[in-house]
Motif scaffolding. Sequence first.
Motif, short mmCIF file in Angstrom:
data_model
loop_
_atom_site.label_atom_id
_atom_site.label_comp_id
_atom_site.label_asym_id
_atom_site.label_seq_id
_atom_site.Cartn_x
_atom_site.Cartn_y
_atom_site.Cartn_z
N MET B 264 0.84 -1.20 0.00
CA MET B 264 0.00 0.00 0.00
C MET B 264 0.88 1.26 0.00
N LEU B 265 1.97 1.19 0.77
CA LEU B 265 2.86 2.34 0.89
C LEU B 265 3.52 2.66 -0.45
N VAL B 266 3.96 1.62 -1.16
CA VAL B 266 4.68 1.84 -2.41
C VAL B 266 3.73 2.07 -3.57
N PHE B 267 2.70 1.24 -3.68
CA PHE B 267 1.86 1.29 -4.89
C PHE B 267 0.50 1.95 -4.68
N GLY B 268 0.14 2.29 -3.45
CA GLY B 268 -1.21 2.76 -3.17
C GLY B 268 -1.49 4.20 -3.56
#
Lengths: 555, 324
Positions: B264-268
Amino acid sequence: MLHTPLWKRVLVWAAVVLGLYLAMPNLFYSRVETHNDAASEIEKSGGGATPEQEAALAAWPSLLPSSLVNLGLDLRGGAHLLAEVQLADVYKQRMDSLWPEARDALKAVRDQTGGIKRAQAPNGVLKIAISNPEGMQAALEALQPLASPVVSLTGAGSSNYEISGAGTEITIVLSEAEKAATDTRTMQQSLEIIRRRVDAAGTREPSIQRQGADRILIEVPGIGSAEELKAIIGTTAKLTFNTVVGTTQDAEANPGPGNIVVKDAEREGLYYILDEAPVVSGDNLVDSQPSFDQNGQPAVSFRFDTTGARKFGEYTGAHIGEPFAIMLDNTVISAPTIQSAITGGSGIITGSFTIEESTNLAVLLRAGALPAGMKFLEEKTVGPELGQDSIDAGRAAAVIGLIAVGVFMVASYGLFGVFANIALLINLGLIFGILSLIGGTLTLPGIAGLVLTIGTAVDANVLVYERIREELRQAKSAARAIEQGYERAMSAIVDANVTAMITALVLFYFGSGPVRGFAVTLAIGIVTSVFTALYVTRLLIEIWYNRAQPKTLVV
Amino acid sequence: MAWRLRLAPEKTNINFFKAQWLTFGGSALLMVLSIVAWAVMGLNYGIDFKGGTTLRTESAVSIDTGAYRSALEGLGLGDVAISEVFDPAFGPDQHVASIRLSAEEGDQVTEAQLASVRAALVAMEPTLKVISVETVGPKVSGELVTSSLLAVAVTSLGILAYIWMRFEWQFAVGGVVALLHDVIITVGIFAVFQLKFDLTIVAALLTTLGYSINDTVVVFDRLRENLIKYKTMPLRDVMNLSVNETLGRTLATAMTTLLAVGSMLVFGGDVIRGFSFAIFAGIILGTYSSVYVAKNLVLFIGLDRSEKPKGGAKGDHEFANIDA
């Protein structure tokens, strides 16, 4: 041999199948959405369907469930407004309309009170100064009939006005019970009127909710901007019929006491001087429809209720040959001359309208005017592009998170990890199923809640599997180890999920909008993940175990 | 034996109290530093808490903040903060900026001002689009501060009450202090790096409260079991044993959650990055604190083990009857 009673197995699989069945329409989101839109349009128009609507309707079989997860404003784009209804406005109106009545009542005792005039007073208070203090008693007695019992459940027994006098000043205030009753009425009216106006603008599934004592939350997906939404809601459409005193070219002209200067809607530089007290107002309208006048120009026809009809009939009968003004939102839209007494209670407003304007005006008149002003405390506009970007990013994060967690589980627990992953997928399906069933809304933080659930749902499996390993180390039989593993990990799993549920409930209670969406997916995810991680994986392991009959168990 | 990924060896015998003055003292120091950072540097509050208006713009060409600043000059605005937004998912012709406005005087940026801001921005760069606008009035933002603090307090108390009900009160105190440790240090990180702190961050902190207690509960659960099993072993040793026995699952549950939240942190997307970051940080801190903070506190407070029922498999507490 592992064995779960048949009824339990049937119940678990039935719940899974039902949940996935309800979630299924979300896989065909746009198709089901057009189907639903067409269905509601056809229902609105009362049966007749255009060929396009028929086609849209046929795109999704009616037998299948058609409830979808709503997308929140932050995903679909749209506007959000938090409005505070200025309840005190109504108190002022009440006092303004009470003044003429009080003045008339006091006229009867004029010889005792001497001159009477309205004095400065805060909102919701009417102060009347009399020149002769000895007449106070008589004045109060004369005013008493104006007060009447409060019409409400809680305020029964108390009077609507509190009338008191001291020296030369009479004070009339709204009683607390009456204020409460008025507030309730104002909020209900405001909600109803906003709902009608937003509905008339024809957007999809707007949400209009009361929040707290004096606030209304309005969320309209698909609308261009918060300003646009304010324009739809903010038009007050206050219609009154007033006596024309005269006309002038000067906006700053002194109209004299009790009169106002109002500009003409079309002719620049033309102003009417009107009696401020309306003969009849839009409140007395029961219906209005777009129509055409005798020259074929667009017009708006209207009908009064009995009170309005009587007042209008009496007035027009007494003022034949004189002009009167039809005033909308402080502009005179027409000032016809009265030809004859209009006693039927219906009439027609002409002006240079386009068909669209006359339709809009009819809708606004029918909906009525907002009873009080509104102050907007919070405004949000989300463009559809941003919403789509968020959906794409959320979807990518969910898929990648799912793969990462899935790989980790298989690497750590082998076949048992596969079972956990199957349960995880079922879990996600169930969350969508329940969200669709309860008409829940998915927001961007809601997607984050979903992704978080992917990570935490398998935690229960981790606890169970680790416990099974421990039991196996104590050289227990495989079946016994599995049974004990599930049983003994239960306590920690329950504790962990109860604390998470406490958090979700607090978030739901304190949060609003997107945060609330997060709380909802979190709470549903907690329930479904306990179900899938404990029951579904157990049944999967049982099926495998009973079929493969492994001699040794490796978790 | 099939190959399995293991984050910790099957059997560990780590003395988690060995460096307790370093770890526990370090935690205490970090908490103090976080509070100091919070008090001195303050948080970079979003409009949820401060009131004001934010706009998100997207344009085909890169616009530097100076250009934004000069375009918005002379519109009678108060504080203007402009930050460029980056995200790996953005295309090469996608340049996003976030602009925070406040009115020069009075409470809210008026509609007319907003319209002139939009016009000025489009005049500066014709490809620019305002893709979201958000205004929060001062009245609402004040309430949000109160209700956020209240929410954190209610959640902590709720968890405290539940853990107390299921375990001994010493466990509840240890668990909740460990939680406050996680939350305070996360807030400290937001203060030091001046990351935007808005309502979703509070939601993330609350979520952290609910999830970082999980690892603590797993340790406590085992501790309770072992206290009954090894009646004469010193408390410190029972604790070490319990943490060692559960280390594998503590790390595995943290790992699955971190994998998901990390994704979530990278792609969200950048809209939710702060939220994801707060949960990510909270979970790492929570895992650490359940191993190093919670049980140390229980040890400091001390447990009264004399009242333990002798030889019973059942727990010591009326609600603690689910054996684990």
